[in-house]
Design an enzyme around this catalytic site. Structure first.
Site, PDB file in Angstrom:
ATOM      1  N   CYS A  66     -15.048  -8.456   4.264  1.00 20.57           N
ATOM      2  CA  CYS A  66     -14.112  -7.387   4.904  1.00 20.57           C
ATOM      3  C   CYS A  66     -14.943  -6.038   5.323  1.00 20.57           C
ATOM      4  O   CYS A  66     -15.838  -5.949   4.835  1.00 20.57           O
ATOM      5  CB  CYS A  66     -13.535  -6.916   3.969  1.00 20.57           C
ATOM      6  SG  CYS A  66     -12.124  -5.253   4.222  1.00 20.57           S
ATOM      7  N   CYS A  85     -12.394  -2.481   8.641  1.00 26.75           N
ATOM      8  CA  CYS A  85     -12.154  -1.576  10.033  1.00 26.75           C
ATOM      9  C   CYS A  85     -10.652  -1.750  10.165  1.00 26.75           C
ATOM     10  O   CYS A  85     -10.373  -0.801  11.343  1.00 26.75           O
ATOM     11  CB  CYS A  85     -12.262  -2.963  11.266  1.00 26.75           C
ATOM     12  SG  CYS A  85     -10.897  -4.255  10.823  1.00 26.75           S
ATOM     13  N   ARG A 128      -7.835  -5.630   1.209  1.00 26.30           N
ATOM     14  CA  ARG A 128      -8.059  -6.071   1.991  1.00 26.30           C
ATOM     15  C   ARG A 128      -9.073  -6.747   1.973  1.00 26.30           C
ATOM     16  O   ARG A 128      -9.830  -8.219   2.709  1.00 26.30           O
ATOM     17  CB  ARG A 128      -8.630  -4.608   3.227  1.00 26.30           C
ATOM     18  CG  ARG A 128      -7.552  -3.525   3.405  1.00 26.30           C
ATOM     19  CD  ARG A 128      -8.435  -2.640   3.743  1.00 26.30           C
ATOM     20  NE  ARG A 128      -8.503  -2.013   3.131  1.00 26.30           N
ATOM     21  CZ  ARG A 128      -9.119  -0.909   3.457  1.00 26.30           C
ATOM     22  NH1 ARG A 128      -9.173   0.191   4.454  1.00 26.30           N
ATOM     23  NH2 ARG A 128      -9.428  -0.012   1.925  1.00 26.30           N
ATOM     24  N   TYR A 180       6.184   6.892  -2.245  1.00 30.95           N
ATOM     25  CA  TYR A 180       6.828   6.961  -2.114  1.00 30.95           C
ATOM     26  C   TYR A 180       8.053   7.152  -3.160  1.00 30.95           C
ATOM     27  O   TYR A 180       7.738   8.593  -3.750  1.00 30.95           O
ATOM     28  CB  TYR A 180       6.455   5.308  -1.975  1.00 30.95           C
ATOM     29  CG  TYR A 180       6.022   4.104  -1.482  1.00 30.95           C
ATOM     30  CD1 TYR A 180       6.479   4.454   0.109  1.00 30.95           C
ATOM     31  CD2 TYR A 180       4.735   3.836  -1.585  1.00 30.95           C
ATOM     32  CE1 TYR A 180       5.347   4.121   0.839  1.00 30.95           C
ATOM     33  CE2 TYR A 180       4.032   3.131  -0.623  1.00 30.95           C
ATOM     34  CZ  TYR A 180       4.112   3.698   0.315  1.00 30.95           C
ATOM     35  OH  TYR A 180       3.493   2.279   1.878  1.00 30.95           O
ATOM     36  N   GLN A 200       5.870  -6.388  -6.909  1.00 31.93           N
ATOM     37  CA  GLN A 200       5.556  -5.027  -6.497  1.00 31.93           C
ATOM     38  C   GLN A 200       7.193  -4.309  -6.363  1.00 31.93           C
ATOM     39  O   GLN A 200       7.123  -5.385  -5.125  1.00 31.93           O
ATOM     40  CB  GLN A 200       4.475  -4.808  -5.856  1.00 31.93           C
ATOM     41  CG  GLN A 200       5.146  -3.477  -5.544  1.00 31.93           C
ATOM     42  CD  GLN A 200       3.599  -2.880  -5.264  1.00 31.93           C
ATOM     43  OE1 GLN A 200       3.922  -2.373  -3.689  1.00 31.93           O
ATOM     44  NE2 GLN A 200       2.588  -1.892  -5.227  1.00 31.93           N
TER      45      GLN A 200
HETATM   46  C1  FMN Z   1      -2.433  -3.948   5.542  1.00 34.40           C
HETATM   47  C2  FMN Z   1      -1.854  -3.162   4.335  1.00 34.40           C
HETATM   48  C3  FMN Z   1      -0.800  -3.326   3.821  1.00 34.40           C
HETATM   49  C4  FMN Z   1      -0.674  -2.735   1.965  1.00 34.40           C
HETATM   50  N1  FMN Z   1       0.593  -2.896   1.654  1.00 34.40           N
HETATM   51  C5  FMN Z   1       0.640  -2.081   0.374  1.00 34.40           C
HETATM   52  C6  FMN Z   1       1.678  -2.445  -0.969  1.00 34.40           C
HETATM   53  O1  FMN Z   1       2.641  -2.849   0.296  1.00 34.40           O
HETATM   54  N2  FMN Z   1       1.811  -1.688  -2.054  1.00 34.40           N
HETATM   55  C7  FMN Z   1       0.810  -1.238  -2.339  1.00 34.40           C
HETATM   56  O2  FMN Z   1       0.895  -0.753  -3.360  1.00 34.40           O
HETATM   57  N3  FMN Z   1      -0.392  -0.656  -1.319  1.00 34.40           N
HETATM   58  C8  FMN Z   1      -0.019  -1.416  -0.359  1.00 34.40           C
HETATM   59  N4  FMN Z   1      -1.475  -1.009   0.308  1.00 34.40           N
HETATM   60  C9  FMN Z   1      -2.639  -0.538  -0.831  1.00 34.40           C
HETATM   61  C10 FMN Z   1      -4.098  -1.380  -0.988  1.00 34.40           C
HETATM   62  O3  FMN Z   1      -3.181  -2.367  -2.006  1.00 34.40           O
HETATM   63  C11 FMN Z   1      -4.943  -1.057  -1.905  1.00 34.40           C
HETATM   64  O4  FMN Z   1      -4.293   0.206  -2.805  1.00 34.40           O
HETATM   65  C12 FMN Z   1      -5.632  -0.642  -0.617  1.00 34.40           C
HETATM   66  O5  FMN Z   1      -6.182  -1.736   0.514  1.00 34.40           O
HETATM   67  C13 FMN Z   1      -6.898  -0.401  -1.217  1.00 34.40           C
HETATM   68  O6  FMN Z   1      -7.905  -1.594  -1.528  1.00 34.40           O
HETATM   69  P1  FMN Z   1      -8.776  -2.146  -0.847  1.00 34.40           P
HETATM   70  O7  FMN Z   1     -10.154  -1.323  -0.892  1.00 34.40           O
HETATM   71  O8  FMN Z   1      -9.364  -3.302  -1.900  1.00 34.40           O
HETATM   72  O9  FMN Z   1      -7.699  -2.701   0.297  1.00 34.40           O
HETATM   73  C14 FMN Z   1      -1.661  -1.621   1.471  1.00 34.40           C
HETATM   74  C15 FMN Z   1      -2.905  -1.934   2.417  1.00 34.40           C
HETATM   75  C16 FMN Z   1      -3.474  -2.601   3.452  1.00 34.40           C
HETATM   76  C17 FMN Z   1      -4.602  -2.553   4.630  1.00 34.40           C
END
Ligand code: FMN
Length: 425
Positions: A383, A386, A362, A174, A103
């Protein structure tokens, strides 16, 4: 129309076939060297997820120039000296049968400049970023052209290093997202104002990247389904769908749907925020915040958490309502991320025709073997959203910081991987 595919049915992104429809979404790893070189720790992180049979891994956001860097220890694709390490990473994933996209992004106004060795930040326009307290300056036209060139060179670097594709990060506020959104793009030149002008930066990046990597190299986009910018000029789903259609027309191979900017309360990582502020102040980038902001946040931590619990509250599949609007009109695969980490919720998303692929972020931190565990009907660590992992980027490695879940994870990773039921569904 109802989708008759299961989570384990193959799907094609451009010319690339994935053996299943659950992929790992991007998360900044904080596992690289200070300058963004690949380390053994980063490789091991992705080997675990590849060992779990995950059909596709998307790396954490990687910067392509120094202004684009968001936090220390994140991955960087800004120079040819990174190719050797990146090649080791892709090779390690490929040896385990996995596939990996990089990415690529530019952090713009959504980062504290000091921790990454800068004194200022750049953005489409000089619009103050309230969540971190950053006042960026507007990019000049020459700098815009330079960014397009550097993005394309970075994508080529990723191709040379053996990545199976690239994700262009056009979401979360961004740089590219900032150009798309009227609230953050107040330019009066050809990159601001009308829809065609605000999308120009993204289109020029896409075209420059495509020229570098060729027609067959998979390129996907991460795009908001909503900017969630109440009382500001944010983008709504209908306009974002128009952007996706335009990218489809020019040849993008897939699109991942998410939501929010930092100043909308990071609604892209909806979760449970109790204790978040204190954790961020102590274990995350808190010490780098301006003193008045740090002290204020410390004093009012429970209130700040309460505010986040209101505006960025967790719900299962929290971006599905947006994703389905894209799925209705696009022919390329639509990927939905956000709050999906049970087999039932994921399969339902496919069955309802909300998306073609499910992305999980996550959930893969709690359970790197999530995909294989689901395939074999095994219960892995779950998960709890949290958000303790989300409080630490740039300072502590990406890991599960919920003590109970982390203990289950450690125990699972000690077990031999393949002593499991064989009734894959
Ligand atoms: C620790 C952390 C770092 C993240 N870094 C990025 C990232 O580098 N690029 C991005 O597009 N989204 C990033 N996200 C967002 C995740 O890709 C995702 O869109 C978001 O956590 C929702 O998905 P989930 O509910 O499955 O966690 C990050 C999320 C977390 C928790």
């Amino acid at each position: 129309m109802k989708n008759t595919q299961t989570l384990f049915s193959p799907i094609t992104i451009g010319k690339l076939t994935l053996n299943g429809r659950v992929i790992k979404s991007a998360m900044v790893e904080t596992l690289c060297s200070k300058e963004g070189f690949v380390t053994a720790g980063l490789i091991e992180h992705y080997q675990q997820i590849a060992r779990g049979g995950t059909p596709l891994i998307i790396t954490g956001a990687a910067n392509y120039n120094s202004y684009g860097r968001g936090v220390p220890h994140q991955l960087s694709v800004d120079n040819d000296d990174k190719i050797e390490g990146l090649s080791k990473l892709t090779q390690a994933v490929h040896e385990l049968g996995g596939k990996i996209f990089a990415q690529i992004y530019h952090t713009s106004r959504q980062a504290l400049p000091a921790p990454v060795g800068r004194t200022d930040a750049v953005a489409p326009s000089a619009v103050y970023e309230p969540s971190l307290g950053v006042s960026p300056r507007a990019l000049t036209l020459t700098e815009i052209k330079q960014n397009i060139l550097e993005f394309a060179q970075a994508a080529k670097r990723c191709q040379l290093a053996g990545f199976d594709g690239v994700q262009i990060h056009a979401a979360h506020g961004y740089l590219i997202s900032g150009f798309l959104t009227p609230h953050t793009n107040r330019r009066k030149d050809q990159y601001g104002g009308s829809f065609d002008n605000r999308i120009r930066f993204l289109l020029e990046i896409y075209q420059a990247v495509r020229k570098e990597v060729g027609a067959d190299f998979p390129l996907i986009l991460k795009l908001n389904g909503s900017d969630d910018l109440l009382f500001r000029k944010g983008l709504r789903t209908s306009e974002l769908v128009k952007i996706a259609l335009r990218l489809e027309q020019v040849g993008i191979d897939g699109i991942e749907i998410t939501a929010g900017h930092y100043e909308s309360g990071t609604t892209f990582s909806r979760g449970r925020w109790s204790g978040f502020t204190k954790t961020m102040l102590k274990h995350g980038l808190g010490p780098s915040l301006a003193p008045f902001r740090r002290i204020g946040m410390g004093l009012f931590a429970p209130l700040v958490d309460c505010y986040f619990n209101k505006i960025s509250k967790f719900s299962v599949g929290f971006n599905l309502n947006y994703a389905k609007e894209f799925t209705k009109v696009l022919s390329i695969p639509v990927i939905c991320v956000g709050g999906l980490n049970t087999k039932q919720a994921m399969q339902q998303a496919l069955d309802n025709g909300d998306c073609d692929i499910v992305a999980v972020a996550r959930g893969f931190i709690a359970d790197p073997y999530l995909y294989r565990n689901m395939q074999q009907n095994m219960a892995g660590p779950q998960c709890t959203y949290c958000n303790k992992c989300f409080a630490r980027p740039g300072v502590q490695p990406l890991n599960c910081y919920d003590p109970k879940v982390a203990a289950q994870r450690t125990a699972m990773l000690k077990q031999p991987l393949f002593i499991q039921k064989s009734d894959a569904s």
